[in-house]
Design an enzyme around this catalytic site. Sequence first.
Site, mmCIF file in Angstrom:
data_model
loop_
_atom_site.group_PDB
_atom_site.id
_atom_site.type_symbol
_atom_site.label_atom_id
_atom_site.label_comp_id
_atom_site.label_asym_id
_atom_site.label_seq_id
_atom_site.Cartn_x
_atom_site.Cartn_y
_atom_site.Cartn_z
ATOM 1 N N GLU A 59 0.884 -1.123 -0.019
ATOM 2 C CA GLU A 59 -0.022 0.144 0.001
ATOM 3 C C GLU A 59 0.929 1.365 0.044
ATOM 4 O O GLU A 59 0.507 2.277 -0.827
ATOM 5 C CB GLU A 59 -0.892 -0.082 1.185
ATOM 6 C CG GLU A 59 -1.740 1.237 1.404
ATOM 7 C CD GLU A 59 -2.081 1.294 2.854
ATOM 8 O OE1 GLU A 59 -2.484 2.623 3.224
ATOM 9 O OE2 GLU A 59 -2.254 0.486 3.587
ATOM 10 N N ASP A 63 0.861 3.778 -3.079
ATOM 11 C CA ASP A 63 0.380 5.128 -3.173
ATOM 12 C C ASP A 63 1.595 6.116 -3.887
ATOM 13 O O ASP A 63 1.064 7.080 -4.511
ATOM 14 C CB ASP A 63 0.387 5.688 -1.645
ATOM 15 C CG ASP A 63 0.439 7.074 -1.375
ATOM 16 O OD1 ASP A 63 -0.755 7.609 -1.704
ATOM 17 O OD2 ASP A 63 1.270 7.770 -0.806
ATOM 18 N N ASP A 132 -7.052 1.152 0.632
ATOM 19 C CA ASP A 132 -5.790 0.467 0.930
ATOM 20 C C ASP A 132 -5.385 -0.581 -0.009
ATOM 21 O O ASP A 132 -4.370 -0.681 -0.576
ATOM 22 C CB ASP A 132 -5.724 0.130 2.388
ATOM 23 C CG ASP A 132 -5.687 1.115 3.374
ATOM 24 O OD1 ASP A 132 -5.545 2.420 2.904
ATOM 25 O OD2 ASP A 132 -5.793 0.871 4.501
ATOM 26 N N GLU A 135 -4.594 0.850 -3.689
ATOM 27 C CA GLU A 135 -3.098 1.218 -3.665
ATOM 28 C C GLU A 135 -2.080 0.140 -3.627
ATOM 29 O O GLU A 135 -1.329 -0.033 -4.236
ATOM 30 C CB GLU A 135 -2.975 2.021 -2.468
ATOM 31 C CG GLU A 135 -3.601 3.564 -2.686
ATOM 32 C CD GLU A 135 -3.247 4.487 -1.444
ATOM 33 O OE1 GLU A 135 -3.075 5.761 -1.558
ATOM 34 O OE2 GLU A 135 -3.150 4.056 -0.238
#
Length: 244
Positions: A59, A63, A132, A135
Amino acid sequence: MTNQKKKEMVQTFQNKFEKKMQELNLDFNRVDLYQQAFSHSSFINDFNMNRLDHNERLEFLGDAVLELTVSRYLFDKYPELPEGNLTKMRATIVCEPSLVIFANKIQLNDLILLGKGEEKTGGRTRPSLVSDAFEAFVGALYLDQGLEAVWQFSEQIIFPYVEDDELDGVVDFKTQFQEYVHRQNKGDVTYRLINEEGPAHHRLFTSEVILEEDAVAEGKGKTKKESEQKAAERAYKILKNKNA
């Protein structure tokens, strides 16, 4: 839960995952990466697995990859916008509500591996958990297939969000058009409301943008301000095409 239950859950995940990647027309090599991307900490805890086998590291990576990909897209799409506007737009795209929209477009939450308790309490549809996982999936895709695959995925799922004007209110097209006209020494810009119709609770405004004395484009909106923004956006595109 038993190891047999874990095997069943993992097998179900792999079957669904392979089908999903076919639907998205994406190649993959390392199924283990994607399994980790969709492994919530509750799933890891239920089966006493390594605490780092959940998706939080992916995650973190995803991102950063999303920010880079979206930054490049916005940089190319809006060559006249200053850094501040681009930053606002990126923040609107790479944020929890938007990521949930992207994930739901392709039912990505159906792939998430959850612990029994998390499943019962509605974790599969919890926005923070879904964003989450999205990502983390991007992070896994980047590690497995590279940035080009992430771009291909984004062209399907993320960029249309911008193309379909979902970012209205973030891009100030009146300012963008004014700055462009000023740089090109084209003259003065004014706006004029040319029509207003519909009942009070559902008005439709039409405005035109005027450059010197010539009407360049019209725009419609639910408010006068929105109609001017639409007119400015169209006028900007018209002038850019003429000067291309």
